[in-house]
Design a protein around this motif. Structure first.
Motif, PDB file in Angstrom:
ATOM      1  N   GLU A  26      53.454 -18.550  18.275  1.00 28.95           N
ATOM      2  CA  GLU A  26      52.035 -18.184  18.319  1.00 28.95           C
ATOM      3  C   GLU A  26      51.582 -17.969  19.770  1.00 28.95           C
ATOM      4  O   GLU A  26      50.869 -17.010  20.075  1.00 28.95           O
ATOM      5  N   LYS A  27      52.053 -18.836  20.674  1.00 28.78           N
ATOM      6  CA  LYS A  27      51.729 -18.677  22.107  1.00 28.78           C
ATOM      7  C   LYS A  27      52.319 -17.382  22.663  1.00 28.78           C
ATOM      8  O   LYS A  27      51.682 -16.696  23.459  1.00 28.78           O
ATOM      9  N   VAL A  28      53.537 -17.047  22.249  1.00 31.99           N
ATOM     10  CA  VAL A  28      54.184 -15.816  22.702  1.00 31.99           C
ATOM     11  C   VAL A  28      53.364 -14.601  22.286  1.00 31.99           C
ATOM     12  O   VAL A  28      53.117 -13.693  23.077  1.00 31.99           O
ATOM     13  N   ALA A  29      52.929 -14.574  21.023  1.00 33.67           N
ATOM     14  CA  ALA A  29      52.137 -13.441  20.527  1.00 33.67           C
ATOM     15  C   ALA A  29      50.855 -13.280  21.344  1.00 33.67           C
ATOM     16  O   ALA A  29      50.499 -12.163  21.739  1.00 33.67           O
ATOM     17  N   LYS A  30      50.183 -14.381  21.635  1.00 36.08           N
ATOM     18  CA  LYS A  30      48.953 -14.321  22.432  1.00 36.08           C
ATOM     19  C   LYS A  30      49.243 -13.814  23.842  1.00 36.08           C
ATOM     20  O   LYS A  30      48.514 -12.982  24.377  1.00 36.08           O
ATOM     21  N   ALA A  31      50.304 -14.316  24.443  1.00 36.04           N
ATOM     22  CA  ALA A  31      50.653 -13.903  25.812  1.00 36.04           C
ATOM     23  C   ALA A  31      50.994 -12.419  25.882  1.00 36.04           C
ATOM     24  O   ALA A  31      50.612 -11.727  26.830  1.00 36.04           O
ATOM     25  N   LEU A  32      51.700 -11.919  24.879  1.00 33.57           N
ATOM     26  CA  LEU A  32      52.100 -10.513  24.893  1.00 33.57           C
ATOM     27  C   LEU A  32      50.919  -9.567  24.652  1.00 33.57           C
ATOM     28  O   LEU A  32      50.967  -8.407  25.042  1.00 33.57           O
ATOM     29  N   ASN A  33      49.856 -10.066  24.035  1.00 29.91           N
ATOM     30  CA  ASN A  33      48.661  -9.253  23.830  1.00 29.91           C
ATOM     31  C   ASN A  33      47.801  -9.158  25.077  1.00 29.91           C
ATOM     32  O   ASN A  33      46.938  -8.291  25.158  1.00 29.91           O
ATOM     33  N   SER A  34      48.013 -10.044  26.024  1.00 32.36           N
ATOM     34  CA  SER A  34      47.241  -9.991  27.272  1.00 32.36           C
ATOM     35  C   SER A  34      48.212 -10.104  28.449  1.00 32.36           C
ATOM     36  O   SER A  34      48.244 -11.103  29.144  1.00 32.36           O
ATOM     37  N   PRO A  35      49.033  -9.045  28.634  1.00 27.49           N
ATOM     38  CA  PRO A  35      50.070  -9.118  29.670  1.00 27.49           C
ATOM     39  C   PRO A  35      49.490  -9.219  31.074  1.00 27.49           C
ATOM     40  O   PRO A  35      48.470  -8.616  31.388  1.00 27.49           O
ATOM     41  N   ASP A  36      50.137 -10.045  31.878  1.00 30.59           N
ATOM     42  CA  ASP A  36      49.796 -10.144  33.290  1.00 30.59           C
ATOM     43  C   ASP A  36      50.968  -9.560  34.076  1.00 30.59           C
ATOM     44  O   ASP A  36      51.861  -8.945  33.505  1.00 30.59           O
ATOM     45  N   GLN A  37      50.963  -9.764  35.356  1.00 28.11           N
ATOM     46  CA  GLN A  37      52.034  -9.186  36.177  1.00 28.11           C
ATOM     47  C   GLN A  37      53.405  -9.712  35.755  1.00 28.11           C
ATOM     48  O   GLN A  37      54.382  -8.984  35.749  1.00 28.11           O
ATOM     49  N   GLU A  38      53.482 -10.975  35.357  1.00 24.51           N
ATOM     50  CA  GLU A  38      54.763 -11.583  34.979  1.00 24.51           C
ATOM     51  C   GLU A  38      55.279 -11.051  33.647  1.00 24.51           C
ATOM     52  O   GLU A  38      56.480 -10.933  33.428  1.00 24.51           O
ATOM     53  N   THR A  39      54.372 -10.707  32.715  1.00 25.88           N
ATOM     54  CA  THR A  39      54.799 -10.263  31.388  1.00 25.88           C
ATOM     55  C   THR A  39      54.556  -8.776  31.140  1.00 25.88           C
ATOM     56  O   THR A  39      54.721  -8.303  30.022  1.00 25.88           O
ATOM     57  N   SER A  40      54.214  -8.013  32.167  1.00 29.63           N
ATOM     58  CA  SER A  40      53.843  -6.607  31.964  1.00 29.63           C
ATOM     59  C   SER A  40      54.977  -5.752  31.401  1.00 29.63           C
ATOM     60  O   SER A  40      54.725  -4.781  30.708  1.00 29.63           O
ATOM     61  N   HIS A  41      56.229  -6.103  31.668  1.00 31.44           N
ATOM     62  CA  HIS A  41      57.356  -5.325  31.151  1.00 31.44           C
ATOM     63  C   HIS A  41      57.897  -5.912  29.847  1.00 31.44           C
ATOM     64  O   HIS A  41      58.793  -5.337  29.240  1.00 31.44           O
ATOM     65  N   ALA A  42      57.359  -7.024  29.410  1.00 31.28           N
ATOM     66  CA  ALA A  42      57.893  -7.724  28.239  1.00 31.28           C
ATOM     67  C   ALA A  42      57.738  -6.937  26.956  1.00 31.28           C
ATOM     68  O   ALA A  42      58.482  -7.152  26.007  1.00 31.28           O
ATOM     69  N   THR A  43      56.798  -6.021  26.893  1.00 28.11           N
ATOM     70  CA  THR A  43      56.568  -5.271  25.661  1.00 28.11           C
ATOM     71  C   THR A  43      57.373  -3.979  25.589  1.00 28.11           C
ATOM     72  O   THR A  43      57.280  -3.242  24.616  1.00 28.11           O
ATOM     73  N   SER A  44      58.182  -3.713  26.591  1.00 31.42           N
ATOM     74  CA  SER A  44      59.012  -2.505  26.614  1.00 31.42           C
ATOM     75  C   SER A  44      60.148  -2.606  25.602  1.00 31.42           C
ATOM     76  O   SER A  44      60.694  -3.677  25.368  1.00 31.42           O
ATOM     77  N   ILE A  45      60.515  -1.457  25.013  1.00 33.66           N
ATOM     78  CA  ILE A  45      61.642  -1.373  24.077  1.00 33.66           C
ATOM     79  C   ILE A  45      62.721  -0.496  24.712  1.00 33.66           C
ATOM     80  O   ILE A  45      62.431   0.596  25.205  1.00 33.66           O
ATOM     81  N   PHE A  46      63.957  -0.986  24.673  1.00 30.49           N
ATOM     82  CA  PHE A  46      65.089  -0.254  25.223  1.00 30.49           C
ATOM     83  C   PHE A  46      66.135  -0.034  24.142  1.00 30.49           C
ATOM     84  O   PHE A  46      66.317  -0.867  23.265  1.00 30.49           O
ATOM     85  N   LEU A  47      66.823   1.082  24.222  1.00 30.47           N
ATOM     86  CA  LEU A  47      67.988   1.355  23.375  1.00 30.47           C
ATOM     87  C   LEU A  47      69.204   1.032  24.219  1.00 30.47           C
ATOM     88  O   LEU A  47      69.408   1.630  25.282  1.00 30.47           O
ATOM     89  N   ASP A  48      69.980   0.045  23.785  1.00 34.12           N
ATOM     90  CA  ASP A  48      71.167  -0.355  24.532  1.00 34.12           C
ATOM     91  C   ASP A  48      72.346   0.521  24.154  1.00 34.12           C
ATOM     92  O   ASP A  48      72.510   0.900  22.993  1.00 34.12           O
ATOM     93  N   HIS A  49      73.177   0.840  25.138  1.00 28.29           N
ATOM     94  CA  HIS A  49      74.350   1.683  24.932  1.00 28.29           C
ATOM     95  C   HIS A  49      75.616   0.844  25.077  1.00 28.29           C
ATOM     96  O   HIS A  49      75.603  -0.210  25.699  1.00 28.29           O
ATOM     97  N   GLU A  50      76.705   1.323  24.505  1.00 30.09           N
ATOM     98  CA  GLU A  50      77.972   0.583  24.556  1.00 30.09           C
ATOM     99  C   GLU A  50      78.454   0.325  25.971  1.00 30.09           C
ATOM    100  O   GLU A  50      79.133  -0.657  26.230  1.00 30.09           O
ATOM    101  N   ASP A  51      78.106   1.214  26.914  1.00 29.00           N
ATOM    102  CA  ASP A  51      78.571   1.041  28.295  1.00 29.00           C
ATOM    103  C   ASP A  51      77.718   0.059  29.092  1.00 29.00           C
ATOM    104  O   ASP A  51      77.926  -0.131  30.279  1.00 29.00           O
ATOM    105  N   GLY A  52      76.726  -0.578  28.431  1.00 24.28           N
ATOM    106  CA  GLY A  52      75.892  -1.557  29.107  1.00 24.28           C
ATOM    107  C   GLY A  52      74.594  -0.979  29.651  1.00 24.28           C
ATOM    108  O   GLY A  52      73.713  -1.718  30.072  1.00 24.28           O
ATOM    109  N   ALA A  53      74.457   0.327  29.651  1.00 28.89           N
ATOM    110  CA  ALA A  53      73.230   0.954  30.129  1.00 28.89           C
ATOM    111  C   ALA A  53      72.146   0.844  29.058  1.00 28.89           C
ATOM    112  O   ALA A  53      72.428   0.620  27.889  1.00 28.89           O
ATOM    113  N   SER A  54      70.895   1.000  29.476  1.00 35.05           N
ATOM    114  CA  SER A  54      69.764   0.970  28.555  1.00 35.05           C
ATOM    115  C   SER A  54      68.861   2.153  28.823  1.00 35.05           C
ATOM    116  O   SER A  54      68.713   2.587  29.960  1.00 35.05           O
ATOM    117  N   THR A  55      68.233   2.649  27.765  1.00 34.57           N
ATOM    118  CA  THR A  55      67.276   3.738  27.882  1.00 34.57           C
ATOM    119  C   THR A  55      65.933   3.262  27.353  1.00 34.57           C
ATOM    120  O   THR A  55      65.855   2.735  26.234  1.00 34.57           O
TER     121      THR A  55
END
Length: 158
Positions: A26-55
């Motif tokens: 519940e705390k995580v959900a609240k924090a992610l709804n009001s991102p600050d500098q520390e959590t600003s990238h936390a809502t990003s979605i990446f597609l991981d590739h077999e070679d270890g790279a992400s898009t």
């Protein structure tokens, strides 16, 4: 762009030996709804590739926590047009699209309880496990400067 509303991204309970308490999620959900500098990238979605790279493919927004089932849900915004088209095509051909959201978490262990959860980001998984194997993997690596662990948890979306 493709928007998928209120999809599960985290679930409370005992998973692969670690207990994720409802109050922590519940705390995580609240924090992610009001991102600050520390959590600003936390809502990003990446597609991981077999070679270890992400898009980078999108964002999660509008996090909610349900006490009824212990699940954190969010709206998935797939901003990468090529990836969105692949998902739309799969839905057209099969009538469904199965994928999972994998949370990259840091937490402080308290026995087998995960406390003070911090989401670093999320990955999208195109061939997730289901049922008993809802969590594909749980990897914990001790960081040298703090007693935190890194955990990868995958939740199946149908």
């Amino acid at each position: 762009m493709l928007v998928v509303r209120q999809q599960p991204v985290l679930k409370a309970g005992l998973i692969k030996g670690w207990f994720y308490p409802p109050d922590e999620l519940e705390k995580v959900a609240k924090a992610l709804n009001s991102p600050d500098q520390e959590t600003s990238h936390a809502t990003s979605i990446f597609l991981d590739h077999e070679d270890g790279a992400s898009t980078y493919v999108g964002e999660l927004k509008n996090f909610t926590y349900s006490e009824d089932d212990g699940i954190v849900r969010a709206d998935l915004y797939i901003l990468d047009d090529e990836f969105a088209d692949k998902i739309k095509k799969q839905i057209e051909l099969t009538g469904e699209c199965k994928f999972g959201i994998s949370a990259h978490l840091l937490f402080i262990p308290d026995g087998n309880v995960a406390r003070d959860l911090i989401v670093k980001n999320f990955s999208i998984v195109l061939t997730p496990a289901s049922g008993e194997e809802l969590m594909l993997s749980l990897i914990h690596i001790s960081e040298p400067t703090r007693p935190l662990y890194i955990s990868y948890a995958v939740f199946c979306l149908k």
